[in-house]
Design a protein around this motif. Structure first.
Motif, PDB file in Angstrom:
ATOM      1  N   LYS A   1     -37.828  33.170  -0.754  1.00 20.49           N
ATOM      2  CA  LYS A   1     -38.824  32.698   0.205  1.00 20.49           C
ATOM      3  C   LYS A   1     -38.171  31.961   1.380  1.00 20.49           C
ATOM      4  O   LYS A   1     -38.420  32.266   2.549  1.00 20.49           O
ATOM      5  CB  LYS A   1     -39.824  31.742  -0.487  1.00 20.49           C
ATOM      6  N   SER A   2     -37.319  31.010   1.006  1.00 20.30           N
ATOM      7  CA  SER A   2     -36.678  30.215   2.057  1.00 20.30           C
ATOM      8  C   SER A   2     -35.792  31.090   2.918  1.00 20.30           C
ATOM      9  O   SER A   2     -35.774  30.963   4.148  1.00 20.30           O
ATOM     10  CB  SER A   2     -35.840  29.107   1.433  1.00 20.30           C
ATOM     11  N   THR A   3     -35.065  31.992   2.284  1.00 23.93           N
ATOM     12  CA  THR A   3     -34.175  32.874   3.019  1.00 23.93           C
ATOM     13  C   THR A   3     -34.960  33.675   4.047  1.00 23.93           C
ATOM     14  O   THR A   3     -34.566  33.781   5.222  1.00 23.93           O
ATOM     15  CB  THR A   3     -33.452  33.812   2.039  1.00 23.93           C
TER      16      THR A   3
ATOM     17  N   ARG B   1     -29.028  23.882   3.834  1.00 26.88           N
ATOM     18  CA  ARG B   1     -29.343  24.045   2.410  1.00 26.88           C
ATOM     19  C   ARG B   1     -28.730  22.943   1.541  1.00 26.88           C
ATOM     20  O   ARG B   1     -29.165  22.749   0.420  1.00 26.88           O
ATOM     21  CB  ARG B   1     -28.844  25.406   1.913  1.00 26.88           C
TER      22      ARG B   1
ATOM     23  N   SER C   1     -39.092  30.543  -8.122  1.00 28.60           N
ATOM     24  CA  SER C   1     -37.899  29.925  -7.543  1.00 28.60           C
ATOM     25  C   SER C   1     -36.769  30.934  -7.469  1.00 28.60           C
ATOM     26  O   SER C   1     -36.549  31.695  -8.408  1.00 28.60           O
ATOM     27  CB  SER C   1     -37.502  28.724  -8.400  1.00 28.60           C
ATOM     28  N   GLY C   2     -36.087  30.966  -6.352  1.00 23.87           N
ATOM     29  CA  GLY C   2     -34.961  31.884  -6.180  1.00 23.87           C
ATOM     30  C   GLY C   2     -35.394  33.266  -5.768  1.00 23.87           C
ATOM     31  O   GLY C   2     -34.564  34.182  -5.687  1.00 23.87           O
TER      32      GLY C   2
HETATM   33  N1  LIG Z   1     -25.831  30.480   1.116  1.00 23.48           N
HETATM   34  C1  LIG Z   1     -26.061  31.120  -0.048  1.00 23.48           C
HETATM   35  N2  LIG Z   1     -25.034  31.619  -0.760  1.00 23.48           N
HETATM   36  C2  LIG Z   1     -25.239  32.257  -1.921  1.00 23.48           C
HETATM   37  N3  LIG Z   1     -26.424  32.471  -2.419  1.00 23.48           N
HETATM   38  C3  LIG Z   1     -27.506  32.023  -1.763  1.00 23.48           C
HETATM   39  C4  LIG Z   1     -27.375  31.328  -0.551  1.00 23.48           C
HETATM   40  N4  LIG Z   1     -28.588  30.987  -0.090  1.00 23.48           N
HETATM   41  C5  LIG Z   1     -29.460  31.474  -1.028  1.00 23.48           C
HETATM   42  N5  LIG Z   1     -28.816  32.082  -2.027  1.00 23.48           N
HETATM   43  C6  LIG Z   1     -29.429  32.728  -3.148  1.00 23.48           C
HETATM   44  O1  LIG Z   1     -30.463  33.533  -2.716  1.00 23.48           O
HETATM   45  C7  LIG Z   1     -31.530  33.502  -3.594  1.00 23.48           C
HETATM   46  C8  LIG Z   1     -32.795  33.146  -2.834  1.00 23.48           C
HETATM   47  O2  LIG Z   1     -32.744  31.799  -2.432  1.00 23.48           O
HETATM   48  P1  LIG Z   1     -33.958  31.096  -1.682  1.00 23.48           P
HETATM   49  O3  LIG Z   1     -33.564  29.692  -1.397  1.00 23.48           O
HETATM   50  O4  LIG Z   1     -34.397  31.948  -0.586  1.00 23.48           O
HETATM   51  O5  LIG Z   1     -35.080  31.107  -2.829  1.00 23.48           O
HETATM   52  P2  LIG Z   1     -36.491  30.395  -2.775  1.00 23.48           P
HETATM   53  O6  LIG Z   1     -37.448  31.446  -3.075  1.00 23.48           O
HETATM   54  O7  LIG Z   1     -36.660  29.641  -1.548  1.00 23.48           O
HETATM   55  O8  LIG Z   1     -36.408  29.430  -4.029  1.00 23.48           O
HETATM   56  P3  LIG Z   1     -37.067  27.979  -4.202  1.00 23.48           P
HETATM   57  O9  LIG Z   1     -38.521  28.270  -4.480  1.00 23.48           O
HETATM   58  O10 LIG Z   1     -36.418  27.460  -5.427  1.00 23.48           O
HETATM   59  O11 LIG Z   1     -36.824  27.246  -2.995  1.00 23.48           O
HETATM   60  C9  LIG Z   1     -31.188  32.521  -4.681  1.00 23.48           C
HETATM   61  O12 LIG Z   1     -30.799  33.222  -5.856  1.00 23.48           O
HETATM   62  C10 LIG Z   1     -30.022  31.736  -4.130  1.00 23.48           C
HETATM   63  O13 LIG Z   1     -29.125  31.418  -5.171  1.00 23.48           O
END
Ligand SMILES: Nc1ncnc2c1ncn2[C@@H]1O[C@H](COP(=O)(O)OP(=O)(O)OP(=O)(O)O)[C@@H](O)[C@H]1O
Ligand SMILES: [Mg+2]
Lengths: 274, 600
Positions: free
Chosen positions: A97-99, B598, A93-94
Motif C-alpha cells: 500500500k505504502s509503496t 521509511r 501489512s506488507g
Molecule cells: N526499501 C525497501 N527495500 C526492500 N523491501 C522493501 C522496501 N520497501 C518496501 N519493501 C517491501 O515491500 C513490501 C511492501 O511494503 P509496503 O510498506 O508497501 O507495505 P504496506 O502495505 O504499506 O504495509 P503496512 O500496512 O505494514 O504499512 C514489504 O514486503 C516490504 O518488506
C-alpha cells in the motif's frame, strides 16, 4: 451525542455497502460499536464522475535485497482514480500500500509500468520536475505528521509555499484558508508540541493542502488517533473534497476509515484484487 | 527559495542540539579569539611605535654590530702553558732554580695575571679589528661609531654637597647601630660614575637645543647623561605617573638640566686606594679607646700629606732588607686628585632606575645596547682623545670598544646591511664569520623583525589552533546536518529541490560561522581593551625610556587590525563550515528519499 444519527439500514445493506461482504470486519466493528456506543460510519456521498486523474498501468516495483533476492512490493498493478474521488487503499501489512502511494507521490519510481498523473508520466520526470510535482500536484500526509518542531503552526503550513516561491502577499490568505478548513484558527501561533495528535494531523493536512494540490495522499492518517479523532479527520477530508474537489488516496488498515471512501481498493501481495 | 524563507528554516536548526552546538561555537570562537587578540595587540604595539619614529636614535638608520664566535682564546690551556713556560725560561736565564713552589710566589702570580690581562686585551683588540674589517666587506655605512667604557669608572665621585667624607654618614649610622665591621671594600659605597665614549656624530640627535659637543682645554667636558641619571640628579621619579606626565616630566627635566655644570672629584687608582685606607683607619680610630689615634681630615677633593700617612702607617716605604721579588712589580704612579667639571649637553634614553622592564621594553631589549644604569654618562670620544686625564691606563680593557654602530643614509641600505648579518643558529656556529647585526634605537624596525621571527615560530601554533577550531566547527555542523537527514527528506517530499536544501543548510552553517566569528571578535576586542587599560601607560613609558621623550602626544591602543590574520581566520572558518555542510548534504541527497522516509 450522535445517537439520533444511528443507522437505520439493515445489516445486509451495511455488510454489502460498507464492508463488501467482509463479515469478520463488520463483526469487529459491531463489537466495538456495542462496547463504545460509537456511531457506525456511514458517509457515502456522491459517486465521482470526473475524468481519470491518476492512471497506473501495469506498475511493478521491486526492491533488491541483496545480489540474489528481490522483493516485489507492487506487482503489475493497474488502477485508475477519477478526479474528485476518495479512494481507500487497504490490504494486509506488507501488501504494498505504502509503496503504491509513494509511487503516485513521486517519492519513488516504478521498476516497470507507468504512473500517469494528469497526463504526465511521473516515473520519467527528472529530479527538478519531480520536486515541482511534489510541491504543486500532490499533498502528502504522513502517519507521523513530520512537522517542524520549532516552527509555529502557520509557519509549518507555510513551508510548501516557501518551496513554491509564492509571493508573501498571497501566502497569508492561502494559509488562512487551509487553517480554517481544518478548524485550527485558534492554534495558528502554537508549536506542534503544544497540540494534540488530532490537531497535529490537521496541521499536516493543512500543510499538504496549502499549495492547492489536485491530489491528497495520506498514509495511515489516522493510525495514531483514536476512533473519535479518526472520524473527525475523515469527515474533515470529505468536507475538503466537497469544497476543493481534491482527489484523495488514503492508505489504511482501518475499515472504519475505509468506510468513508467512495471506493476501496484492496491490495494483496502487491496485486490489486478489488 | 527566498533567502528570508531559507533563514526561517535555518534559524530553527539553532534550537536543536542547542547546548552542544553552543559549546562548540564558544570553544572554537575562543580559539579564534586568541588569534585575533594576538593580531590586535601585536599591531597595536607596532602602530604605537610608528608614532614616535622620528624621536632621537629612532629617527636614524643605525645598526649595532657585534662579533659572533672567534676572538676568544681557542685553547686556554695552551696559552697559559705558554706564559708559564716563558716566565720559567726568564727566571732560569737569571739563574733562578724553578720548582713547583716557584709558581706559588706572590710576585710570580701577579706577573702571570698581568701577562694574561695583556694578552686578553690584545685578543680583544684583534677581534674588534676583525669585526671592523668584516663590516667593510658587507656594505658602505656613511659612518661607523665605536662605543667604549672609560677608565674613570669608580674614580670620579660627584659632589653635589659640601660633605667631604663620603663615609661620614655611613659611619655615623653604624656607630649609632652599635658598630659593625669596618669597610674592607669601600668601593661599593663609593659607587663612582660609569663613563663611556663614542664619536660625537653618533650622539648628534641626542644634543639639547643650544648645546654642542665641542671642547677646549680648561672648559668643562661635554657630557650626555642617561635618563636614569637625570632622575637621580633631580631626585624625581616618574614611575607612578601616567605616560603623558612621565613624558612631560622628562622633557621638563631635560630642559632644566641642559647646560648645567656637574663637579666631580677625580682620583687615580693610587689616590683612590689611599682614600680607602684612610677611611678604614678613621673608622678604627673612632671606635677604639686609644687616645693616641685620631681620625685624619679628609679634604673635599684633594690629596693627603704623604708624611702623615706614613706616620699613621697607612702607607709604608719598601723594606730595604726584604728579599728581591722574582718579578718586579711595575712602579705605581704618584697619587693624583683633581677636580673636574662636566656640562650636560644631551641625554641618552635608558631604563628608569625606579621601574622594571615592561613587556615592550623586554621585547625590544635588543634595540638599545647603550648601558642604561643610573651612573651612566657619555663623553664624546673626540674630547677624550684631547685630554690626558680621560686617557685610558695602559693595558686596560677600557678604551677597547665593545659595541660597534653603523649609520646609513637610507632605511633600504640599513635593511640590506642587516640582511648580510648572520641569523638564528647560524650566528652560534663556530664556522660563522658574519657579524650579528641589529637595528639600533629603531623600535618599530626591531618590533617588525621580532614579530616576523615570532610569527615564523608561531606559524605552526596558529595553524594548529585554526585547524582545531576549524575541525570543531566542521564536525558540529556536519553532525547537526547528518541528524537532519530525515528533515531533509521531509522537505523534499514537500517539494524542496536540491538547491533549496543546500540554501537552508549553507545559511545555517554561515549563521554558526558568523556567530562564532562575532563572538571571537568581541572576545578579542574586550581582551585588547583590557590589556590596553592595563599596559598602555607602561608601554608608552617604555617608549620614553627606550626611544626618548617625544614632543608629540602618543596614543597607545592595543587594538591594531591585521587584515591578513583576520582574513585568514575568516577564510579558515568559512572553508571549514563549507566542508562541514557539504559532506553531509551530499551524503543525504545521494540517498534514496524513500529509504530515508521509511526509517523510523
Ligand atoms: N526499501 C525497501 N527495500 C526492500 N523491501 C522493501 C522496501 N520497501 C518496501 N519493501 C517491501 O515491500 C513490501 C511492501 O511494503 P509496503 O510498506 O508497501 O507495505 P504496506 O502495505 O504499506 O504495509 P503496512 O500496512 O505494514 O504499512 C514489504 O514486503 C516490504 O518488506
Ligand atoms: Mg505502509
Amino acid at each position: 451525542m450522535q445517537n439520533e444519527k444511528l443507522p437505520t439500514q439493515t445489516i445486509e445493506t451495511i455488510l454489502a455497502d460498507n464492508y463488501q461482504g467482509d463479515t469478520a470486519a463488520f463483526l469487529r466493528d459491531l463489537d466495538m460499536y456495542v462496547r463504545t456506543r460509537k456511531p457506525m460510519p456511514v458517509h457515502k456521498t456522491s459517486v465521482p464522475t470526473g475524468p481519470v486523474l491518476i492512471d497506473l498501468k501495469n506498475v511493478t516495483r521491486t526492491y533488491k535485497l541483496n545480489r540474489k533476492n528481490t522483493v516485489t512490493a507492487v506487482n503489475n498493478a493497474s488502477l485508475s482514480v477519477h478526479e474528485g474521488e476518495i479512494v481507500a487503499l487497504t490490504g494486509p501489512s506488507g501488501s504494498g500500500k505504502s509503496t503504491l502511494m509513494h509511487l503516485i507521490a513521486g517519492l519513488d519510481r516504478p521498476s516497470a509500468g507507468d504512473v500517469v498523473v494528469d497526463g504526465r508520466s511521473i516515473g520519467h520526470l527528472h529530479e527538478g520536475a519531480l520536486a515541482t510535482y511534489r510541491n504543486q500536484m500532490v499533498g502528502i500526509v504522513f502517519q507521523f505528521f513530520y512537522l517542524q518542531p520549532f516552527l509555529k503552526v502557520n509557519r509549518n503550513i507555510e513551508v510548501p509555499l516557501m518551496f513554491a516561491r509564492t509571493k508573501r502577499k498571497t501566502r497569508l490568505p492561502a494559509i488562512q484558508k487551509v487553517v480554517d478548513a481544518v478548524s485550527l484558527g485558534d492554534r495558528a501561533a502554537f508549536l506542534p508540541k503544544e497540540l494534540s495528535g488530532g490537531q497535529m494531523q490537521r496541521v499536516a493536512i493543512a500543510r499538504a493542502l496549502v499549495n492547492k494540490p489536485k491530489i491528497l495522499l495520506a498514509d495511515e492518517p489516522t493510525g495514531n488517533l483514536d476512533s473519535k479523532n479518526s472520524d473527525a479527520i475523515m469527515s474533515l477530508l470529505q468536507g475538503i473534497r466537497e469544497t476543493l474537489g481534491t482527489t484523495m488516496i488514503i492508505v489504511t488498515h482501518d475499515p472504519r476509515v475505509a468506510a468513508w471512501a467512495d471506493r476501496v481498493i484492496r491490495l494483496e501481495d502487491g496485486k490489486v484484487i478489488a | 527559495m527566498k533567502v528570508i524563507d531559507a533563514y526561517i528554516l535555518a534559524a530553527t536548526k539553532r534550537k536543536t542540539r542547542r547546548i552542544r552546538t553552543g559549546l562548540v561555537v564558544v570553544v572554537s570562537s575562543l580559539l579564534f579569539a586568541i588569534l585575533f587578540f594576538g593580531a590586535f595587540v601585536a599591531k597595536g604595539v607596532l602602530d604605537a611605535s610608528s608614532q614616535v619614529k622620528d624621536v632621537g636614535f629612532n629617527g636614524r638608520n643605525l645598526v649595532s654590530i657585534s662579533a659572533t664566535g672567534g676572538g676568544a682564546s681557542e685553547d686556554f690551556k695552551a696559552e697559559t702553558d705558554k706564559i708559564h713556560a716563558d716566565m720559567d725560561a726568564e727566571l732560569r736565564a737569571k739563574g733562578v732554580k724553578v720548582t713547583d713552589d716557584t709558581r706559588q710566589d706572590a710576585s710570580y702570580t701577579s706577573e702571570f695575571a698581568r701577562r694574561m690581562q695583556a694578552q686578553s686585551v690584545q685578543q680583544a683588540s684583534a677581534a674588534q679589528q676583525q669585526l671592523t674589517d668584516s663590516v667593510t666587506h658587507l656594505g658602505k655605512p656613511t659612518a661607523m661609531y665605536h662605543f667604549a667604557p672609560m677608565s674613570l669608572a669608580g674614580d670620579a665621585v660627584y659632589q653635589p654637597s659640601p660633605q667631604a667624607d663620603p663615609y661620614a654618614d655611613k659611619l655615623k649610622q653604624e656607630q649609632e647601630a652599635g658598630g659593625v665591621a669596618p669597610h674592607t671594600d669601600p668601593s661599593d659605597q663609593l659607587g663612582g660614575f660609569q663613563f663611556y665614549n663614542v664619536e660625537q656624530a653618533m650622539l648628534r640627535t641626542q644634543l639639547q637645543p643650544g648645546q654642542n659637543g665641542a671642547w677646549k682645554p680648561g672648559e668643562p667636558y661635554p657630557l650626555f647623561i642617561s635618563y636614569a641619571y637625570l632622575e637621580k640628579l633631580s631626585g624625581r621619579s616618574f614611575a607612578k605617573v601616567d605616560a603623558a606626565a612621565h613624558n612631560k616630566g622628562y622633557r621638563d627635566l631635560m630642559k632644566q638640566y641642559a647646560g648645567k655644570t656637574l663637579n666631580y672629584c677625580y682620583r687615580n687608582a693610587v689616590a683612590q686606594q689611599q682614600l680607602q685606607q684612610v677611611e678604614i683607619y678613621n673608622y678604627k680610630a673612632a671606635h677604639d679607646t686609644d687616645k693616641a689615634t685620631n681620625p685624619v681630615d679628609v679634604p673635599l677633593c684633594g690629596g693627603f700629606d704623604q708624611a702623615l700617612l706614613k706616620k699613621i702607617g697607612v702607607i709604608s716605604d719598601p723594606d730595604p732588607n726584604a728579599p728581591k721579588p722574582l718579578f718586579a712589580a711595575p712602579a705605581s704612579p704618584a697619587p693624583h686628585t683633581q677636580e673636574i667639571a662636566f656640562k650636560i649637553v644631551g641625554y641618552v634614553p635608558s631604563q628608569s632606575q625606579y621601574s622594571g622592564g615592561d613587556i615592550v621594553s623586554r621585547v625590544v631589549t635588543d634595540v638599545n645596547q647603550l648601558p642604561g644604569n643610573s651612573e651612566m654618562g657619555i663623553i664624546p670620544s673626540e674630547v677624550v682623545a684631547q685630554d690626558s686625564v680621560l686617557q685610558p691606563e695602559p693595558d686596560s680593557f677600557y678604551g677597547q670598544f665593545y659595541a660597534l654602530f653603523a649609520d646609513f643614509a637610507t632605511r633600504a641600505e640599513e635593511k640590506a646591511f642587516i640582511a648580510q648579518g648572520c641569523t638564528g643558529n647560524e650566528c652560534g656556529s663556530p664556522k660563522n664569520t658574519k657579524p650579528y647585526v641589529m637595528p639600533f634605537g629603531s623600535i618599530s624596525f626591531a618590533l617588525e623583525k621580532i614579530f616576523h621571527r615570532a610569527s615564523q615560530f608561531l606559524f605552526i601554533g596558529v595553524v594548529g589552533i585554526m585547524a582545531v577550531a576549524a575541525l570543531l566547527i566542521m564536525f558540529t555542523i556536519s553532525k547537526v546536518i547528518a541528524d537532519s537527514t530525515k528533515e531533509i527528506a521531509v522537505f523534499r517530499s514537500l517539494g524542496a529541490r536540491r538547491r533549496d536544501i543546500a540554501e537552508i543548510y549553507y545559511l545555517y552553517g554561515l549563521m554558526l560561522a558568523i556567530a562564532g566569528l562575532v563572538l571571537a571578535l568581541v572576545l578579542a576586542i574586550i581582551g585588547a581593551e583590557v590589556v590596553t587599560s592595563m599596559y598602555a601607560t607602561s608601554i608608552s613609558n617604555s617608549f620614553v625610556q627606550t626611544v626618548g621623550a617625544y614632543n608629540t602626544g602618543m596614543h597607545v591602543h592595543l587594538l591594531g587590525v591585521r587584515w591578513l590574520w583576520i582574513g585568514g581566520a575568516i577564510a579558515a572558518l568559512l572553508i571549514s563550515a563549507f566542508i562541514g555542510i557539504t559532506i553531509p548534504i551530499i551524503a543525504s541527497l545521494r540517498r534514496k528519499l524513500i529509504t530515508i522516509l521509511r526509517e523510523e
